[in-house]
Motif scaffolding. Structure first.
Motif, PDB file in Angstrom:
ATOM      1  N   LEU A  12       9.683  17.571 -12.133  1.00 14.43           N
ATOM      2  CA  LEU A  12       9.674  18.616 -13.147  1.00 14.43           C
ATOM      3  C   LEU A  12       8.472  18.403 -14.044  1.00 14.43           C
ATOM      4  N   GLN A  13       7.810  19.496 -14.413  1.00 16.15           N
ATOM      5  CA  GLN A  13       6.598  19.423 -15.229  1.00 16.15           C
ATOM      6  C   GLN A  13       6.632  20.501 -16.296  1.00 16.15           C
ATOM      7  N   ARG A  14       6.484  20.091 -17.566  1.00 15.82           N
ATOM      8  CA  ARG A  14       6.333  21.031 -18.673  1.00 15.82           C
ATOM      9  C   ARG A  14       4.850  21.260 -18.878  1.00 15.82           C
ATOM     10  N   ASP A  15       4.373  22.496 -18.686  1.00 12.97           N
ATOM     11  CA  ASP A  15       2.936  22.735 -18.840  1.00 12.97           C
ATOM     12  C   ASP A  15       2.562  22.796 -20.318  1.00 12.97           C
ATOM     13  N   TRP A  16       1.266  22.944 -20.595  1.00 17.28           N
ATOM     14  CA  TRP A  16       0.796  22.866 -21.976  1.00 17.28           C
ATOM     15  C   TRP A  16       1.060  24.146 -22.764  1.00 17.28           C
ATOM     16  N   ASP A  17       1.543  25.174 -22.075  1.00 17.12           N
ATOM     17  CA  ASP A  17       1.972  26.393 -22.751  1.00 17.12           C
ATOM     18  C   ASP A  17       3.484  26.430 -22.957  1.00 17.12           C
ATOM     19  N   GLY A  18       4.175  25.391 -22.510  1.00 20.67           N
ATOM     20  CA  GLY A  18       5.619  25.304 -22.704  1.00 20.67           C
ATOM     21  C   GLY A  18       6.446  25.687 -21.503  1.00 20.67           C
ATOM     22  N   GLY A  19       5.820  26.222 -20.442  1.00 22.99           N
ATOM     23  CA  GLY A  19       6.563  26.604 -19.244  1.00 22.99           C
ATOM     24  C   GLY A  19       6.995  25.381 -18.440  1.00 22.99           C
ATOM     25  N   LEU A  20       8.122  25.507 -17.760  1.00 26.25           N
ATOM     26  CA  LEU A  20       8.645  24.404 -16.959  1.00 26.25           C
ATOM     27  C   LEU A  20       8.521  24.743 -15.477  1.00 26.25           C
ATOM     28  N   HIS A  21       8.083  23.759 -14.683  1.00 25.04           N
ATOM     29  CA  HIS A  21       7.846  23.943 -13.259  1.00 25.04           C
ATOM     30  C   HIS A  21       8.576  22.890 -12.443  1.00 25.04           C
TER      31      HIS A  21
ATOM     32  N   ASP B 161      -3.889  20.250 -13.004  1.00 28.77           N
ATOM     33  CA  ASP B 161      -3.490  20.529 -14.381  1.00 28.77           C
ATOM     34  C   ASP B 161      -1.971  20.651 -14.447  1.00 28.77           C
ATOM     35  N   CYS B 162      -1.436  20.869 -15.642  1.00 25.36           N
ATOM     36  CA  CYS B 162       0.016  20.859 -15.832  1.00 25.36           C
ATOM     37  C   CYS B 162       0.717  22.072 -15.230  1.00 25.36           C
ATOM     38  N   SER B 163      -0.066  23.041 -14.772  1.00 23.59           N
ATOM     39  CA  SER B 163       0.527  24.189 -14.083  1.00 23.59           C
ATOM     40  C   SER B 163       0.445  24.034 -12.574  1.00 23.59           C
ATOM     41  N   GLY B 164       0.023  22.857 -12.103  1.00 23.60           N
ATOM     42  CA  GLY B 164      -0.011  22.563 -10.680  1.00 23.60           C
ATOM     43  C   GLY B 164      -1.288  22.964  -9.969  1.00 23.60           C
ATOM     44  N   LYS B 165      -2.265  23.467 -10.703  1.00 22.45           N
ATOM     45  CA  LYS B 165      -3.522  23.886 -10.088  1.00 22.45           C
ATOM     46  C   LYS B 165      -4.445  22.689  -9.871  1.00 22.45           C
ATOM     47  N   PHE B 166      -5.130  22.706  -8.733  1.00 28.14           N
ATOM     48  CA  PHE B 166      -6.145  21.690  -8.458  1.00 28.14           C
ATOM     49  C   PHE B 166      -7.172  21.685  -9.591  1.00 28.14           C
ATOM     50  N   ALA B 167      -7.468  20.507 -10.122  1.00 26.27           N
ATOM     51  CA  ALA B 167      -8.438  20.397 -11.219  1.00 26.27           C
ATOM     52  C   ALA B 167      -9.768  19.837 -10.729  1.00 26.27           C
ATOM     53  N   ARG B 168      -9.720  18.683 -10.099  1.00 23.33           N
ATOM     54  CA  ARG B 168     -10.960  18.144  -9.546  1.00 23.33           C
ATOM     55  C   ARG B 168     -10.659  16.954  -8.633  1.00 23.33           C
ATOM     56  N   HIS B 169     -11.593  16.723  -7.731  1.00 22.42           N
ATOM     57  CA  HIS B 169     -11.535  15.585  -6.810  1.00 22.42           C
ATOM     58  C   HIS B 169     -12.936  15.434  -6.232  1.00 22.42           C
ATOM     59  N   ALA B 170     -13.567  14.314  -6.507  1.00 26.57           N
ATOM     60  CA  ALA B 170     -14.961  14.117  -6.093  1.00 26.57           C
ATOM     61  C   ALA B 170     -15.135  14.377  -4.596  1.00 26.57           C
ATOM     62  N   GLY B 171     -16.115  15.236  -4.272  1.00 20.37           N
ATOM     63  CA  GLY B 171     -16.431  15.529  -2.881  1.00 20.37           C
ATOM     64  C   GLY B 171     -15.687  16.714  -2.302  1.00 20.37           C
ATOM     65  N   PHE B 172     -14.836  17.376  -3.097  1.00 21.94           N
ATOM     66  CA  PHE B 172     -14.031  18.487  -2.584  1.00 21.94           C
ATOM     67  C   PHE B 172     -14.346  19.777  -3.319  1.00 21.94           C
ATOM     68  N   ASP B 173     -14.456  20.860  -2.572  1.00 24.37           N
ATOM     69  CA  ASP B 173     -14.487  22.201  -3.141  1.00 24.37           C
ATOM     70  C   ASP B 173     -13.070  22.757  -3.068  1.00 24.37           C
ATOM     71  N   PRO B 174     -12.519  23.220  -4.175  1.00 24.38           N
ATOM     72  CA  PRO B 174     -11.103  23.623  -4.177  1.00 24.38           C
ATOM     73  C   PRO B 174     -10.814  24.822  -3.287  1.00 24.38           C
TER      74      PRO B 174
END
Length: 364
Positions: free
Chosen positions: A80-89, A122-135
């Motif tokens: 379970l993850q509470r995002d920075w806008d208050g939503g729960l995932h 990020d807290c909404s489950g979106k890919f943020a970064r990873h060296a060597g990868f294009d999302p």
């Protein structure tokens, strides 16, 4: 699915599911892929091994923005993850790169970082970064449906067949405080459907919970009532002891309990002292056992202290578990034939078998 899974809609003609439905690992796997991927499941309050030594409930652990906690449903790692806008995932607890577990215990941060290779989300489950990868879209975490209702969290591991509000239609919740028990999470004998079937069965009360001194003594069996809904069954019965009942709306009569069964695998049992929640959770690969969760929520402390005296909580639980052990022996014997249903007494059991049949074989 084979024709032996067909359950006739006419209760006078219908037969139960076959014995293999309670013993076959492949049958259980099929249920996990269908029934348990298309229905709302209550998020257990105490489920992940990582939380065994933390006294808080998982809902308490994810109140603050950025907070997260691992959970497990059907032996599948989630968090379970509470995002920075208050939503729960509710996300899979598996990195989209090389599949390492992402969250190993309760924590709080603006980003989720994989412990193996450092991939960040990020807290909404979106890919943020990873060296060597294009999302790409596949790098994001899957976001399972998640809702809060009645003070509980509910999720679906696929696309739900019905809105949660429809599933819980008619159920009325009130604010109560959970009382932890030493035996509230345990493995018990018998397939998960055995326990659900037993819950919906009126007949066994007079024998498994027999008089003198049993549940059959505490209630007026002639008043036993079963109401069938699309996604649930409500059972109720008058009490013989006014002290053990709540006002049922008729002069001089008091209800012993309101027992809701919510398809596929949970019950909400309302007593004058509060609420007892049962979860009958399948264990992948082990069709002859069930992970049983039993939560108590207290509305009346004085009455709760009398739960074993007036409502026979522990006695009924012990008797049911022993009965399920004996049924497991019977279903594994090779002599378990398909049974029939009493048209006047087993509407709930027939409804349950029929729901399983329809979920597994859409042509029924």
């Amino acid at each position: 699915m084979a024709s032996d899974t067909f359950v006739d809609p006419d209760i006078s003609k219908a037969e139960t599911l076959p014995a293999r439905a309670f013993t076959d690992p492949d049958f259980l796997e099929r249920e996990l892929e269908t029934i348990f991927a298309r229905n709302w499941l209550m998020v257990p309050q105490r489920t992940a091994a990582e939380l065994r030594n933390d006294p808080r409930e998982v809902t308490e652990l994810v109140q603050r923005k950025g907070s997260r906690a691992p959970i497990s449903i059907l032996d599948r790692p989630l968090f379970l993850q509470r995002d920075w806008d208050g939503g729960l995932h509710c996300f899979p607890n598996v990195c989209t790169h090389a599949w390492h577990v992402l969250v190993e215990g309760p924590e709080r941060d603006r980003q989720i970082t994989c412990p193996q290779h450092g991939r960040k989300f990020d807290c909404s489950g979106k890919f943020a970064r990873h060296a060597g990868f294009d999302p790409r879209p596949c790098d994001d975490l899957a976001d399972f449906p998640l809702q809060e209702e009645g003070g509980f969290l509910w999720t679906c591991l696929g696309n739900p067949d019905a809105p949660l509000q429809d599933v819980l239609k008619g159920v009325s919740f009130s604010s109560m405080k959970r009382r932890a028990q030493s035996n509230e999470v345990r493995v018990v004998a018998g397939n998960w459907k055995q326990h659900a079937w037993n819950f919906l069965d009126k007949f066994h009360i007079g024998y498994i919970h027999r008089a003198p001194g049993g549940l059959a003594d505490a209630v007026d069996m002639k008043s036993y009532k079963t109401e069938i809904f699309d996604h649930s069954v409500l059972q109720s019965v008058w009490t013989r002891n006014r002290e053990a009942g709540f006002d049922g709306g008729e002069d001089g009569k008091y209800l012993f309990a309101r027992w809701w069964f919510i398809f596929p695998n949970m019950t909400l049992n309302f007593y004058p002292w509060g609420l007892s929640v049962n979860l009958y959770i399948p264990i992948p690969g082990r069709p002859d056992e069930t992970l049983f969760h039993w939560y108590h929520y207290v509305a009346d402390e004085a009455r709760y202290e009398k739960r074993d005296e007036l409502w026979l909580n522990d006695a009924v639980d012990t008797e049911d578990q022993e009965a399920m052990l004996q049924v497991r022996r019977g279903v594994q014997s090779g002599y378990a034939v398909r049974g029939t249903f009493s048209p006047t007494e087993e509407q709930g059991a027939h409804w349950f078998h029929r729901k399983i049949s329809l979920a597994l074989n859409e042509k029924n």
